[in-house]
Design an enzyme around this catalytic site. Structure first.
Site, mmCIF file in Angstrom:
data_model
loop_
_atom_site.group_PDB
_atom_site.id
_atom_site.type_symbol
_atom_site.label_atom_id
_atom_site.label_comp_id
_atom_site.label_asym_id
_atom_site.label_seq_id
_atom_site.Cartn_x
_atom_site.Cartn_y
_atom_site.Cartn_z
ATOM 1 C CD GLU A 189 -3.115 -0.990 1.806
ATOM 2 O OE1 GLU A 189 -4.343 -1.356 1.946
ATOM 3 O OE2 GLU A 189 -2.828 -0.579 3.366
ATOM 4 C CD GLU B 45 -4.017 -5.687 2.198
ATOM 5 O OE1 GLU B 45 -4.864 -5.298 2.545
ATOM 6 O OE2 GLU B 45 -2.805 -5.711 2.080
#
Length: 432
Positions: free
Chosen positions: A144, A330
């Site tokens: 991320e 995810e």
């Protein structure tokens, strides 16, 4: 294992950013104890039918204090985990850095604000690339990358735009160098980036809201543009001008970014949000980001918008913009799970969430022509929430008996969703 960090040796003064209260229990410090349960957990993943397993490797466990030394005891653990996965026919997918800046480097170098971290990170990467050259094929450089910020994730002590964007530049250079190095060590490596992707729709068709959506989406696309296209986009350079930010580069940095573009795009998708210029719009909870409430969507117990169609939209936007293979690494629903009197966990809400999101991916592939290379839900087993630090916010197909106070046996129990997802995998998504 690796030497204790300063937090473990001597808690900082109360109020300091790294302060650890000795009288407080932190769920993340023990978590679900994968270290002692990895064989049991991997056997359960295999029973579900997993083809791959995404994991991260701790920089500090491999390189004490983040410096250029190797801790063989730490690597021995990862040797065992990777061998166990391979023995069960499960392909390891490794995230090289997942929100873990060694505290020593944060304290002594101001984290990624210092160019020196590039070389320390490359030493760590080279250690892993060479050690697992013939065992691991899929890698991601930073988790991320677009929400790395402040002391906790970048190790910086000043979160102003100059320091943060300079730190981002060092991360970009480190990622590009890692891609180049990895391909030199094994040309068959597939090395991707990973971002938190939260598409933002215009709240209304008012042109100002539409443009605000463009600007908000750029805040995510900037990180993709640099790692997938190999250069700073014009809109970001103009933003730097407005903010008074000057990125200090070393000779050859621009060429490194061009040469070190990634092989695929990994991304997390949990929710969408909306963009508006209305200062009175209702603010909603977001995944480590500011969000506004979308009146057309339901929300999770933690206020995150549930938007399966948004995943299809994201896949289309990303593929049409970059024409690279995509990997949803995810996606999941954080919820409070109840253990029934018979010991079962009837998480139909999680099944419903995954059913709709998997159907959205199927539509993106079959109708929209998206190249989607894989899917790894978050999480395959309950973990401590990164966003809230709670154990009660559960994501997994496997229940772990542990609560926020540290009470529990750590016993693993498959939930109802476990058997459902096993059928989904066995049918390659046809049986939802």
């Amino acid at each position: 294992m690796a030497p204790p960090t300063r937090q473990e040796e001597d808690p900082l003064p109360e109020g300091a950013k790294g302060y650890i209260d000795p009288d407080r229990y932190y769920p993340s410090h023990r978590a679900t104890d994968f270290y002692h349960h990895y064989k049991e957990d991997i056997a359960l993943f295999a029973k579900m039918g997993f083809k791959c397993f995404r994991m991260s490797i701790s920089w500090l466990r491999v390189c004490p204090n983040g410096l250029d030394q190797v801790n063989e005891e730490g690597l021995a653990f990862y040797d065992a985990v990777i061998d166990e996965l391979l023995a069960h026919g499960i392909e390891p997918v490794i995230t090289l850095n997942h929100f873990d800046v060694p505290m020593y480097l944060a304290d002594t170098c101001d984290g990624w604000a210092s160019r020196s971290l590039v070389d320390h990170y490359l030493f760590f990467c080279e250690t892993l690339f060479r050690r697992y050259r013939d065992k691991v094929r899929y890698w991601m450089t930073f988790n991320e990358i677009n929400i790395l910020r402040s002391w906790t994730q970048l190790g910086i002590h000043d979160n102003g735009p100059q320091t943060r964007y300079q730190a981002d530049h060092h991360v970009f250079v480190a990622s590009a160098k890692a891609v180049i190095l990895g391909h030199q060590i094994n040309p068959d490596f597939k090395i991707g980036m990973m971002c938190c992707y939260i598409p933002s729709y215009p709240m209304t068709c008012k042109p100002e809201d539409v443009y605000q959506s463009v600007a908000d989406n750029r805040a995510r696309e900037f990180y993709l543009d640099v790692q997938c296209r190999g250069y700073y986009p014009e809109y970001q350079l103009k933003l730097f001008d407005r903010l008074g930010v000057t990125i200090k580069k070393e000779p050859g940095d621009d060429e490194l970014l061009r040469k070190g573009t990634v092989d695929y795009i990994g991304f997390s998708y949990y929710m969408s949000t909306v963009s508006t210029t209305d200062k009175n719009a209702e603010v909603a909870e977001g995944n480590q980001t500011r969000a506004y409430r979308n009146p057309y969507l339901q929300t999770s117990e933690w206020g995150w918008a549930i938007d399966p169609m948004g995943l299809r939209i994201s896949l289309c936007k990303l593929y049409e913009r970059y024409h690279m293979p995509l990997f949803v690494v995810e996606n999941g629903l954080g919820a409070v799970d109840r253990v029934e009197e018979d010991g079962s966990i009837q998480d139909d809400y999680r099944i419903d969430y995954f059913r709709k999101h998997i159907q959205a991916m199927k539509d993106a592939i079959e109708i929209d022509g998206v190249d989607l290379m894989g899917y790894t839900p978050w999480g395959c087993i309950d973990v401590v929430s990164s966003g809230t630090g709670e154990m009660k916010k559960r994501y997994g197909f496997i229940y772990v008996d542990m609560d926020d106070a540290g009470t529990g046996t750590l016993k693993r129990t498959p939930k109802k969703s476990f058997d459902w997802y096993r059928k989904v995998i066995a049918s390659n998504g046809e049986d939802l």
